[in-house]
Design a protein around this motif. Structure first.
Motif, mmCIF file in Angstrom:
data_model
loop_
_atom_site.group_PDB
_atom_site.id
_atom_site.type_symbol
_atom_site.label_atom_id
_atom_site.label_comp_id
_atom_site.label_asym_id
_atom_site.label_seq_id
_atom_site.Cartn_x
_atom_site.Cartn_y
_atom_site.Cartn_z
ATOM 1 N N GLN A 1 0.853 -1.186 0.000
ATOM 2 C CA GLN A 1 0.000 0.000 0.000
ATOM 3 C C GLN A 1 0.884 1.229 0.000
ATOM 4 O OE1 GLN A 1 -3.323 -0.073 2.775
ATOM 5 N NE2 GLN A 1 -2.913 2.040 3.331
ATOM 6 N N ALA A 2 0.713 2.090 -1.000
ATOM 7 C CA ALA A 2 1.537 3.282 -1.103
ATOM 8 C C ALA A 2 1.179 4.278 -0.021
ATOM 9 C CB ALA A 2 1.348 3.910 -2.471
ATOM 10 N N GLN A 3 2.176 5.083 0.357
ATOM 11 C CA GLN A 3 1.930 6.118 1.353
ATOM 12 C C GLN A 3 1.130 7.257 0.749
ATOM 13 O OE1 GLN A 3 5.948 7.114 2.478
ATOM 14 N NE2 GLN A 3 5.828 5.848 4.313
ATOM 15 N N PRO A 4 0.289 7.897 1.536
ATOM 16 C CA PRO A 4 -0.384 9.095 1.034
ATOM 17 C C PRO A 4 0.640 10.218 0.867
ATOM 18 C CG PRO A 4 -0.864 8.764 3.363
ATOM 19 C CD PRO A 4 -0.117 7.559 2.905
ATOM 20 N N VAL A 5 0.340 11.156 -0.013
ATOM 21 C CA VAL A 5 1.228 12.279 -0.270
ATOM 22 C C VAL A 5 0.486 13.565 0.003
ATOM 23 C CG1 VAL A 5 2.643 13.457 -1.980
ATOM 24 C CG2 VAL A 5 2.489 10.957 -2.007
ATOM 25 N N GLU A 6 0.910 14.256 1.046
ATOM 26 C CA GLU A 6 0.288 15.513 1.441
ATOM 27 C C GLU A 6 1.043 16.701 0.826
ATOM 28 O OE1 GLU A 6 1.610 13.326 3.607
ATOM 29 O OE2 GLU A 6 0.014 12.539 4.906
ATOM 30 N N SER A 7 0.323 17.764 0.536
ATOM 31 C CA SER A 7 0.943 18.967 -0.024
ATOM 32 C C SER A 7 0.086 20.187 0.309
ATOM 33 C CB SER A 7 1.102 18.838 -1.537
ATOM 34 O OG SER A 7 -0.160 18.699 -2.159
ATOM 35 N N ALA A 23 -3.050 13.050 -1.794
ATOM 36 C CA ALA A 23 -3.257 12.040 -2.830
ATOM 37 C C ALA A 23 -3.035 10.671 -2.199
ATOM 38 C CB ALA A 23 -2.281 12.262 -3.978
ATOM 39 N N ALA A 24 -4.088 9.877 -2.183
ATOM 40 C CA ALA A 24 -4.018 8.568 -1.519
ATOM 41 C C ALA A 24 -4.349 7.491 -2.536
ATOM 42 C CB ALA A 24 -4.998 8.526 -0.352
ATOM 43 N N VAL A 92 2.687 19.738 11.660
ATOM 44 C CA VAL A 92 2.775 18.945 10.435
ATOM 45 C C VAL A 92 1.433 18.250 10.273
ATOM 46 C CG1 VAL A 92 3.951 17.104 9.206
ATOM 47 C CG2 VAL A 92 5.252 18.618 10.728
ATOM 48 N N TYR A 93 0.841 18.389 9.095
ATOM 49 C CA TYR A 93 -0.482 17.829 8.832
ATOM 50 C C TYR A 93 -0.349 16.576 7.972
ATOM 51 C CZ TYR A 93 -2.839 21.844 10.834
ATOM 52 O OH TYR A 93 -3.316 22.796 11.716
ATOM 53 N N TYR A 94 -1.096 15.554 8.359
ATOM 54 C CA TYR A 94 -1.072 14.261 7.692
ATOM 55 C C TYR A 94 -2.488 13.829 7.316
ATOM 56 C CZ TYR A 94 3.378 13.833 10.256
ATOM 57 O OH TYR A 94 4.629 14.037 10.787
ATOM 58 N N CYS A 95 -2.591 13.027 6.279
ATOM 59 C CA CYS A 95 -3.866 12.362 6.022
ATOM 60 C C CYS A 95 -3.675 10.862 6.189
ATOM 61 C CB CYS A 95 -4.434 12.712 4.646
ATOM 62 S SG CYS A 95 -3.637 11.901 3.269
ATOM 63 N N ASN A 96 -4.760 10.191 6.459
ATOM 64 C CA ASN A 96 -4.753 8.749 6.659
ATOM 65 C C ASN A 96 -6.209 8.319 6.637
ATOM 66 O OD1 ASN A 96 -4.201 6.067 7.554
ATOM 67 N ND2 ASN A 96 -2.423 6.819 8.699
ATOM 68 N N THR A 97 -6.419 7.025 6.691
ATOM 69 C CA THR A 97 -7.787 6.564 6.867
ATOM 70 C C THR A 97 -8.243 6.921 8.275
ATOM 71 O OG1 THR A 97 -6.965 4.414 7.590
ATOM 72 C CG2 THR A 97 -7.507 4.648 5.257
ATOM 73 N N PHE A 98 -9.562 6.778 8.521
ATOM 74 C CA PHE A 98 -10.087 6.947 9.869
ATOM 75 C C PHE A 98 -10.907 5.717 10.197
ATOM 76 C CE2 PHE A 98 -11.117 9.420 13.569
ATOM 77 C CZ PHE A 98 -12.263 8.774 14.026
ATOM 78 N N PRO A 99 -10.593 4.974 11.233
ATOM 79 C CA PRO A 99 -9.438 5.106 12.111
ATOM 80 C C PRO A 99 -8.130 4.980 11.311
ATOM 81 C CG PRO A 99 -10.984 3.520 13.014
ATOM 82 C CD PRO A 99 -11.425 3.815 11.616
ATOM 83 N N ASN A 100 -7.063 5.553 11.844
ATOM 84 C CA ASN A 100 -5.828 5.585 11.073
ATOM 85 C C ASN A 100 -5.145 4.222 10.997
ATOM 86 O OD1 ASN A 100 -5.007 6.658 14.043
ATOM 87 N ND2 ASN A 100 -3.307 5.525 13.166
ATOM 88 N N TRP A 104 1.588 6.065 7.352
ATOM 89 C CA TRP A 104 1.636 7.525 7.348
ATOM 90 C C TRP A 104 2.550 8.036 6.236
ATOM 91 C CZ3 TRP A 104 -1.686 10.066 10.395
ATOM 92 C CH2 TRP A 104 -2.189 9.410 11.525
ATOM 93 N N GLY A 105 2.175 9.175 5.672
ATOM 94 C CA GLY A 105 3.025 9.847 4.706
ATOM 95 C C GLY A 105 4.003 10.769 5.411
#
Length: 114
Positions: A1-7, A23-24, A92-100, A104-105
């Motif tokens: 599973q690729a890491q999410p990419v935050e920007s 981008a997830a 630092v802000y991250y995205c992930n699924t919820f629950p995480n 992590w990216g």
């Protein structure tokens, strides 16, 4: 599973705005509740906002009325519109699924300072 990419992070004055993107490339993105999280220096990572597949949203109390989470299932992307930013939003802000998940990216730095 690729890491999410935050920007989309950066340095902004108090009261300013930023729009974060994530981008997830999850194959299950369309059926996943997605969340934004943040970690300030010296503090634990904390939940910020989440959005279900149906578009229902929830926010931590300190960002309600200022932040808006949204998603584009066609692009496997989650957004966080942040308005009326305060110095205490610096993190630092991250995205992930919820629950995480553990996936992590790198996150994107948001600094609110004059």
């Amino acid at each position: 599973q690729a890491q999410p990419v935050e920007s989309g992070g950066g340095l902004v004055l108090p009261g300013g705005s930023l729009r974060l993107s994530c981008a997830a490339s999850y194959s299950f993105f369309r059926v996943a509740t997605m969340g934004w999280y943040r970690q300030a220096p010296g503090k634990q990572r904390e939940f910020v906002a989440r959005i279900t597949t149906g578009g229902n949203t929830n926010y931590r109390d300190s960002v309600k009325g200022r932040f808006t989470i949204s998603r584009d299932n066609a692009e496997n992307t989650v957004y966080l519109q942040m308005n009326s930013l305060k110095p205490e939003d610096t993190a630092v802000y991250y995205c992930n699924t919820f629950p995480n998940s553990r996936n992590w990216g790198m996150g994107t730095q948001v600094t609110v300072s004059s």
